[in-house]
Design an enzyme around this catalytic site. Structure first.
Site, mmCIF file in Angstrom:
data_model
loop_
_atom_site.group_PDB
_atom_site.id
_atom_site.type_symbol
_atom_site.label_atom_id
_atom_site.label_comp_id
_atom_site.label_asym_id
_atom_site.label_seq_id
_atom_site.Cartn_x
_atom_site.Cartn_y
_atom_site.Cartn_z
ATOM 1 N N HIS A 33 -15.185 1.857 -2.449
ATOM 2 C CA HIS A 33 -13.834 1.290 -2.272
ATOM 3 C C HIS A 33 -13.162 1.517 -1.185
ATOM 4 O O HIS A 33 -12.021 1.050 -0.870
ATOM 5 C CB HIS A 33 -12.963 0.434 -3.598
ATOM 6 N N GLY A 56 -14.118 3.725 -17.558
ATOM 7 C CA GLY A 56 -12.991 2.268 -17.380
ATOM 8 C C GLY A 56 -12.749 1.456 -16.542
ATOM 9 O O GLY A 56 -12.116 1.368 -15.982
ATOM 10 N N ALA A 63 -10.279 7.318 -22.079
ATOM 11 C CA ALA A 63 -11.235 8.167 -21.071
ATOM 12 C C ALA A 63 -10.470 9.665 -20.699
ATOM 13 O O ALA A 63 -11.214 10.816 -21.374
ATOM 14 C CB ALA A 63 -10.742 7.814 -19.862
ATOM 15 N N ASN A 112 -14.522 2.872 -22.957
ATOM 16 C CA ASN A 112 -13.518 1.984 -22.426
ATOM 17 C C ASN A 112 -12.668 1.022 -23.879
ATOM 18 O O ASN A 112 -13.556 1.002 -25.059
ATOM 19 C CB ASN A 112 -13.587 0.337 -22.155
ATOM 20 N N TYR A 156 0.650 -0.971 -0.420
ATOM 21 C CA TYR A 156 -0.197 0.037 -0.022
ATOM 22 C C TYR A 156 1.117 1.017 -0.251
ATOM 23 O O TYR A 156 0.223 2.158 -0.673
ATOM 24 C CB TYR A 156 -0.998 0.171 1.484
ATOM 25 N N GLN A 187 -14.809 3.369 -8.163
ATOM 26 C CA GLN A 187 -14.032 2.116 -7.744
ATOM 27 C C GLN A 187 -12.760 2.348 -7.163
ATOM 28 O O GLN A 187 -12.103 1.616 -6.461
ATOM 29 C CB GLN A 187 -14.047 0.830 -8.297
ATOM 30 N N ASN A 188 -11.907 3.739 -7.475
ATOM 31 C CA ASN A 188 -11.098 3.813 -7.614
ATOM 32 C C ASN A 188 -10.715 4.115 -6.332
ATOM 33 O O ASN A 188 -11.463 4.711 -5.221
ATOM 34 C CB ASN A 188 -10.457 4.799 -8.031
HETATM 35 C C1 BV8 Z 1 -18.232 -8.653 -0.986
HETATM 36 C C2 BV8 Z 1 -10.106 -1.419 -3.176
HETATM 37 C C3 BV8 Z 1 -19.247 -9.895 0.147
HETATM 38 C C4 BV8 Z 1 -8.159 -2.687 -2.316
HETATM 39 C C5 BV8 Z 1 -10.545 -3.391 -3.923
HETATM 40 C C6 BV8 Z 1 -14.941 -15.815 -5.505
HETATM 41 C C7 BV8 Z 1 -14.203 -15.638 -4.398
HETATM 42 C C8 BV8 Z 1 -14.562 -13.773 -3.678
HETATM 43 C C9 BV8 Z 1 -14.668 -13.650 -3.606
HETATM 44 C C10 BV8 Z 1 -15.870 -13.412 -4.825
HETATM 45 C C11 BV8 Z 1 -16.068 -13.891 -5.797
HETATM 46 N N1 BV8 Z 1 -17.416 -13.610 -6.306
HETATM 47 C C12 BV8 Z 1 -17.233 -12.413 -6.546
HETATM 48 C C13 BV8 Z 1 -16.787 -12.223 -5.580
HETATM 49 C C14 BV8 Z 1 -17.686 -11.051 -4.381
HETATM 50 C C15 BV8 Z 1 -15.637 -9.925 -4.858
HETATM 51 C C16 BV8 Z 1 -15.513 -9.655 -6.512
HETATM 52 O O1 BV8 Z 1 -16.106 -9.203 -6.974
HETATM 53 N N2 BV8 Z 1 -14.350 -10.649 -6.984
HETATM 54 C C17 BV8 Z 1 -14.218 -10.793 -8.036
HETATM 55 C C18 BV8 Z 1 -12.503 -11.297 -8.333
HETATM 56 C C19 BV8 Z 1 -14.981 -11.886 -8.559
HETATM 57 N N3 BV8 Z 1 -15.855 -8.799 -4.611
HETATM 58 C C20 BV8 Z 1 -16.157 -8.431 -2.537
HETATM 59 O O2 BV8 Z 1 -15.036 -9.056 -2.021
HETATM 60 C C21 BV8 Z 1 -16.575 -7.096 -2.538
HETATM 61 N N4 BV8 Z 1 -16.772 -7.725 -1.114
HETATM 62 O O3 BV8 Z 1 -18.638 -8.343 -1.949
HETATM 63 O O4 BV8 Z 1 -18.591 -8.285 0.036
HETATM 64 C C22 BV8 Z 1 -20.267 -9.831 2.082
HETATM 65 C C23 BV8 Z 1 -21.131 -8.576 1.860
HETATM 66 C C24 BV8 Z 1 -21.275 -9.255 3.365
HETATM 67 C C25 BV8 Z 1 -20.200 -9.642 4.347
HETATM 68 C C26 BV8 Z 1 -18.713 -9.370 4.060
HETATM 69 C C27 BV8 Z 1 -19.115 -9.886 2.734
HETATM 70 C C28 BV8 Z 1 -15.192 -5.936 -2.069
HETATM 71 C C29 BV8 Z 1 -14.499 -5.847 -3.318
HETATM 72 C C30 BV8 Z 1 -14.026 -4.922 -3.660
HETATM 73 C C31 BV8 Z 1 -12.559 -5.130 -3.222
HETATM 74 N N5 BV8 Z 1 -11.983 -3.759 -3.744
HETATM 75 N N6 BV8 Z 1 -10.638 -1.974 -4.217
HETATM 76 C C32 BV8 Z 1 -7.268 -1.639 -3.225
HETATM 77 O O5 BV8 Z 1 -7.599 -1.671 -3.932
HETATM 78 O O6 BV8 Z 1 -6.466 -2.056 -2.850
HETATM 79 S S1 BV8 Z 1 -11.591 -4.053 -5.961
HETATM 80 C C33 BV8 Z 1 -9.680 -2.617 -6.991
HETATM 81 O O7 BV8 Z 1 -9.915 -3.845 -8.142
HETATM 82 C C34 BV8 Z 1 -10.681 -1.825 -7.252
HETATM 83 O O8 BV8 Z 1 -11.322 -0.676 -6.687
HETATM 84 C C35 BV8 Z 1 -11.183 -2.397 -8.825
HETATM 85 O O9 BV8 Z 1 -12.663 -2.038 -7.615
HETATM 86 C C36 BV8 Z 1 -11.001 -3.786 -9.390
HETATM 87 C C37 BV8 Z 1 -10.429 -3.705 -10.135
HETATM 88 O O10 BV8 Z 1 -11.258 -2.858 -11.092
HETATM 89 P P1 BV8 Z 1 -11.305 -1.735 -11.949
HETATM 90 O O11 BV8 Z 1 -10.788 -0.487 -11.717
HETATM 91 O O12 BV8 Z 1 -12.388 -2.307 -13.515
HETATM 92 O O13 BV8 Z 1 -9.855 -2.009 -13.064
HETATM 93 P P2 BV8 Z 1 -8.967 -3.057 -13.745
HETATM 94 O O14 BV8 Z 1 -7.759 -3.215 -13.798
HETATM 95 O O15 BV8 Z 1 -9.769 -4.335 -13.550
HETATM 96 O O16 BV8 Z 1 -9.612 -3.057 -15.739
HETATM 97 C C38 BV8 Z 1 -9.017 -0.880 -16.214
HETATM 98 C C39 BV8 Z 1 -10.349 -0.990 -16.839
HETATM 99 O O17 BV8 Z 1 -9.886 -0.214 -17.598
HETATM 100 C C40 BV8 Z 1 -10.051 -2.396 -18.231
HETATM 101 O O18 BV8 Z 1 -11.257 -2.752 -19.080
HETATM 102 C C41 BV8 Z 1 -9.220 -1.665 -19.707
HETATM 103 O O19 BV8 Z 1 -10.449 -1.595 -20.660
HETATM 104 C C42 BV8 Z 1 -9.588 0.101 -18.972
HETATM 105 N N7 BV8 Z 1 -8.811 0.620 -19.667
HETATM 106 C C43 BV8 Z 1 -7.004 1.246 -19.545
HETATM 107 N N8 BV8 Z 1 -6.886 2.283 -19.626
HETATM 108 C C44 BV8 Z 1 -7.881 3.111 -19.662
HETATM 109 C C45 BV8 Z 1 -9.781 2.398 -19.792
HETATM 110 N N9 BV8 Z 1 -10.356 3.188 -19.748
HETATM 111 C C46 BV8 Z 1 -10.338 4.382 -20.187
HETATM 112 N N10 BV8 Z 1 -9.488 4.850 -20.656
HETATM 113 C C47 BV8 Z 1 -7.755 4.224 -20.740
HETATM 114 N N11 BV8 Z 1 -7.017 4.613 -20.591
#
Ligand code: BV8
Ligand code: ZN
Length: 269
Positions: A143, A215, A259, A241, A83, A116-117
Site C-alpha cells: 500500500h 497483525g 507480535a 493475532n 498524513y 500492508q503497512n
Molecule cells: C482496490 C494505505 C480495486 C493508505 C490502505 C466496498 C466499497 C469500496 C471498496 C471496497 C468494498 N469492498 C472491498 C473494497 C475494496 C477495498 C477494501 O478492501 N475495503 C475494505 C474496507 C472492505 N480495497 C481497496 O479499495 C483496495 N483497492 O480494491 O482496488 C480497483 C481495481 C482496479 C481499478 C480501481 C480499483 C485498496 C486498499 C488499500 C487501502 N489503503 N492503506 C493509508 O494507510 O493511509 S488500507 C489500510 O487499512 C492498511 O494498509 C491495511 O490494509 C488496512 C488496515 O488493516 P490492518 O493492517 O489489518 O489493521 P487493522 O487496524 O484493521 O487491524 C489490526 C490487527 O492487528 C487486528 O486484527 C488486531 O487484533 C491486531 N493487533 C493489534 N495489536 C496487535 C495485533 N496483532 C499482533 N500484535 C499486536 N500487538
C-alpha cells in the site's frame, strides 16, 4: 500473553498453550519457502496506532473517510494534515521485537515480507539487522509508504521524511517537474494497487509452502487474499493475532498473542 491456541482448519480458539507455539515453530523451521503477510498489528508495539478501535481515529475522522481520492480532491489540505500527523508520529517510532524477528527470518530463511503497512518499519528493521547479504528476500510495501510523495499529474515521485507544511493549500508540496499538487505515495481505498507489486505478491504467496500472517484484521482486499493463495497452492497458514480473524479458520495454527511477544519465541530458529 494470552496462551497460543490451536487453529487448524477447525479455527477454534481453544487454548493450546505451548503445543500451539511448538507446532507453529516446527512448521516455520521445516518450511522451504516462507511468505509473511503483515498488517498494522505488527507495528502496534512500536506505538503506531492500528486502524481499528479508538486509536485509529484522528479528530473523529475514520481512515476510510480520509484515505480516498475523493477526500483528497475535496480537501487536500485536511488529508495532508492527517498524513503529516501520521508521518511525524511514525517518524518517532522504532521497529519493535516483532519487526526484528521478521528481519532475521528474512536473512536466515530468505522469507519474503508482504506488508500492508505504510510506516517503513520493516525496512528499518532489515537495515538494522545488518542484512547487507540479503539478496533473495523481498519486502513488498503493498500500500505504499508515508515517506513517499508522488505527483497528482505526472510520473514524478520521491522518498522524503521532510515535514510537510499543511497549514494552507499554498504550502502543500507540489511537483518540481510540472508544478501540480503532490500527494502521499500510498494506495487509497478505491485505488488499484501497483499491478507489478500485486502480481509479484500473489506469485510469492502461491509459491510459498508456509504463510505467516501477523497483525491483520484481514478485511482489506486484495491483501487479505494473499494467505488464501498459499493455502490454495497446498501450503499452510500460521496466524499471530490477539484476536480471531476471517483467516483463523484457514490457519493450521492461530496463536493468540501480541507480535512483539510471540514472534521472537516463534522464530528463534
Ligand atoms: C482496490 C494505505 C480495486 C493508505 C490502505 C466496498 C466499497 C469500496 C471498496 C471496497 C468494498 N469492498 C472491498 C473494497 C475494496 C477495498 C477494501 O478492501 N475495503 C475494505 C474496507 C472492505 N480495497 C481497496 O479499495 C483496495 N483497492 O480494491 O482496488 C480497483 C481495481 C482496479 C481499478 C480501481 C480499483 C485498496 C486498499 C488499500 C487501502 N489503503 N492503506 C493509508 O494507510 O493511509 S488500507 C489500510 O487499512 C492498511 O494498509 C491495511 O490494509 C488496512 C488496515 O488493516 P490492518 O493492517 O489489518 O489493521 P487493522 O487496524 O484493521 O487491524 C489490526 C490487527 O492487528 C487486528 O486484527 C488486531 O487484533 C491486531 N493487533 C493489534 N495489536 C496487535 C495485533 N496483532 C499482533 N500484535 C499486536 N500487538
Ligand atoms: Zn508532476
Amino acid at each position: 500473553m494470552i496462551p497460543p491456541t490451536e487453529g487448524g482448519g477447525r479455527g477454534h480458539g481453544r487454548p493450546a498453550g505451548e503445543p500451539g507455539l511448538a507446532r507453529a515453530a516446527e512448521l516455520i523451521r521445516d518450511a522451504r519457502r516462507i511468505v509473511v503477510v503483515t498488517g498494522a498489528g505488527v507495528s502496534a508495539e512500536s506505538g503506531v496506532p492500528t486502524f481499528r478501535g479508538r486509536e485509529g481515529l484522528w479528530r473523529d475522522h475514520r481512515p476510510e473517510d480520509l484515505a480516498t481520492p475523493a477526500a483528497f480532491h475535496r480537501d487536500p489540505r485536511l488529508v495532508w494534515e492527517w498524513y503529516e500527523w501520521r508521518r511525524s508520529l511514525v517518524g518517532e517510532c522504532s521497529p519493535n521485537p516483532a519487526h526484528r524477528a521478521l528481519a532475521e527470518l528474512q536473512v536466515r530463511k530468505e522469507a519474503d515480507i508482504l506488508t500492508q503497512n505504510v510506516d517503513g518499519l520493516h525496512a528499518l528493521a532489515l537495515e538494522r539487522v545488518g542484512a547487507d547479504g540479503v539478496v533473495e528476500a523481498r519486502l513488498l510495501e503493498l500500500h505504499g509508504s508515508l515517506f513517499r510523495l508522488r505527483c497528482t499529474a505526472c510520473s514524478w515521485e520521491t522518498s522524503s521524511r521532510e515535514p510537510v507544511d499543511a497549514s494552507s493549500e499554498a504550502t502543500l508540496p507540489h511537483c518540481p517537474e510540472c508544478g501540480a499538487l503532490a500527494r502521499p505515495g500510498v494506495v487509497w481505498f478505491g485505488e488499484a494497487l501497483d499491478r507489478g507489486v500485486l502480481e509479484e505478491a500473489f506469485r510469492l504467496a502461491s509459491s510459498a509452502d508456509t504463510c505467516l500472517v501477523v497483525g491483520t484484521s484481514a478485511v482489506v482486499q486484495p491483501a487479505a487474499s494473499l494467505p488464501l493463495a498459499t493455502a490454495r497452492a497446498g501450503g499452510v497458514v500460521v496466524e499471530v493475532n490477539p484476536e480471531p480473524t476471517p483467516l483463523t479458520n484457514l490457519a493450521a495454527v492461530s496463536l493468540r498473542g501480541s507480535a512483539g511477544e510471540v514472534l521472537p519465541r516463534l522464530l528463534e530458529g
